[in-house]
Write an enzyme that holds these catalytic residues in place. Sequence first.
Site, short mmCIF file in Angstrom:
data_model
loop_
_atom_site.label_atom_id
_atom_site.label_comp_id
_atom_site.label_asym_id
_atom_site.label_seq_id
_atom_site.Cartn_x
_atom_site.Cartn_y
_atom_site.Cartn_z
N GLU A 16 0.80 -1.23 0.00
CA GLU A 16 0.00 0.00 0.00
C GLU A 16 0.83 1.28 0.00
OE1 GLU A 16 -2.79 -0.62 3.23
OE2 GLU A 16 -3.83 -2.19 2.12
N ASP A 74 -12.31 -10.03 -1.45
CA ASP A 74 -13.60 -10.22 -0.77
C ASP A 74 -14.55 -9.16 -1.31
OD1 ASP A 74 -12.78 -7.94 0.74
OD2 ASP A 74 -12.27 -9.14 2.49
N HIS A 131 -10.53 -5.69 -2.52
CA HIS A 131 -11.58 -5.61 -1.50
C HIS A 131 -12.73 -4.81 -2.09
CE1 HIS A 131 -9.06 -7.36 1.57
NE2 HIS A 131 -8.10 -6.49 1.30
N ASN A 189 2.00 -4.56 -3.40
CA ASN A 189 0.58 -4.90 -3.23
C ASN A 189 -0.20 -3.64 -2.85
OD1 ASN A 189 -1.42 -7.11 -2.81
ND2 ASN A 189 -1.35 -6.52 -0.64
C1 XIL Z 1 -6.03 -7.02 7.80
C2 XIL Z 1 -6.24 -8.28 8.62
O1 XIL Z 1 -7.06 -9.19 7.93
C3 XIL Z 1 -6.87 -7.91 9.94
O2 XIL Z 1 -6.98 -9.05 10.79
C4 XIL Z 1 -6.04 -6.85 10.63
O3 XIL Z 1 -6.67 -6.44 11.82
C5 XIL Z 1 -5.84 -5.66 9.72
O4 XIL Z 1 -5.25 -6.09 8.50
N1 XIL Z 1 -4.91 -4.85 3.33
C6 XIL Z 1 -3.87 -5.68 3.65
C7 XIL Z 1 -4.03 -6.67 4.74
O5 XIL Z 1 -2.85 -5.67 2.97
O6 XIL Z 1 -2.85 -6.89 5.45
C8 XIL Z 1 -5.13 -6.29 5.69
O7 XIL Z 1 -5.33 -7.36 6.61
C9 XIL Z 1 -6.39 -5.96 4.94
C10 XIL Z 1 -6.16 -4.78 4.03
#
Ligand code: XIL
Length: 382
Positions: A193, A300, A270, A234
């Site tokens: 990110e 998701d 997401h 990513n």
């Molecule tokens: C999320 C996890 O699933 C959670 O359990 C945690 O509290 C926060 O992070 N982007 C990412 C992931 O790259 O690492 C994140 O995972 C979700 C968003």
Amino acid sequence: MGFKLGESKKKKKKKKSSQAVTLAVLVGAFPAIQAAAIPTPAASSTLPTGTSVVSGLNVLAKAAGKLYFGSATDNPELNDTTYTSYLDNSNHFGQITPGNALKWDATEPEPNTFTFTEGDQVTDLVKSNGQILRAHNLVWHEQLPSWVTSNNYSASQLTEVIQNHISNLAGHYKGQPNTDFGFRQDAWDVVNEPFNDDGSFRSDVFYDTLGSSYISIALDAAREADPNAKLYINDYNIEYTGAKATAMQNLVKTLQSDSVPIDGIGMESHFIVGEVPTTLVENFQAFADLGVEFAITELDIRMTLPETADLLEQQKQDYYTVVSACLQVSACKGITVWDWTDKYSWIPSTFPGQGAATPFDDNYEEKPAFDGIVAALQGQSL
Ligand code: XIL
């Protein structure tokens, strides 16, 4: 519990129809009493479920030319043996991403003190199941211990901090073997990110201290620590055309022209039900044209609760759209859902009022979304 979907479907259907017969008989026998006594069904029992009977999502993904269909997982849920009996089935999940176990706060909570217990728990499972590991992540602005952010490190000190973190962490997990593909297919999300949505670099301790050079520092260190891992950057909101995707493509070009190792781009994915972008394929192709591979790394598709039959049907279409887009571009290596069951999805706690984002419900029942994934992997229309 086994995971033979065909068997469990048959059993389930049989159970439902025998219940129906029992109820009909009872209602017939004592109409007035039973009509009052029959409880109003919970909303969830009236919702549609998935009906596909297949040997496994990963089996289908491989048949379609992909390396894997996989899932994120997290340490607390590994105590749930029903959950792990599904997760361990490499017919369904050929690849695993540790959801939290490899993040900075979990692995180097104090300077130069490394803890691999949680990471090893996941990678041991990955190895014994013969699955592929996607390791996540090395440098990210979140889940970062305060010692990294609050020590006012100089540029050279922070460079050393990054290099030490990566050489220890990626060194420890170097070339985790997997039976299907050998070392080469393991990937690290080296930088996570790095961009704001407008395509500018995100301000965090790394960028504010080192400028964008922290990205090449991290990639170089990762290549040195684990020469066989595919090195990824990513991010989210880069799945579709726009300023952020363009910024990521420009970064790839710069890294390539500077001979910095960059193998792949992770498209987190997401999404929101009914709002899946329409430019996925066009955008994916633009990344492929740069000569990098990519993967759907955290898929998701969430909805505002409560679930309804309409939302679940739309979610099925949406999963179909995303998986089909990956199938249309050969540089798309695989698809990872950010956990496969609503029971352990991160969505409800992060986006209050939203949820039901994965292809399996809280009870591990396939949802219509499961059918959407299956249809896409099989190249069928919906
Ligand atoms: C999320 C996890 O699933 C959670 O359990 C945690 O509290 C926060 O992070 N982007 C990412 C992931 O790259 O690492 C994140 O995972 C979700 C968003």
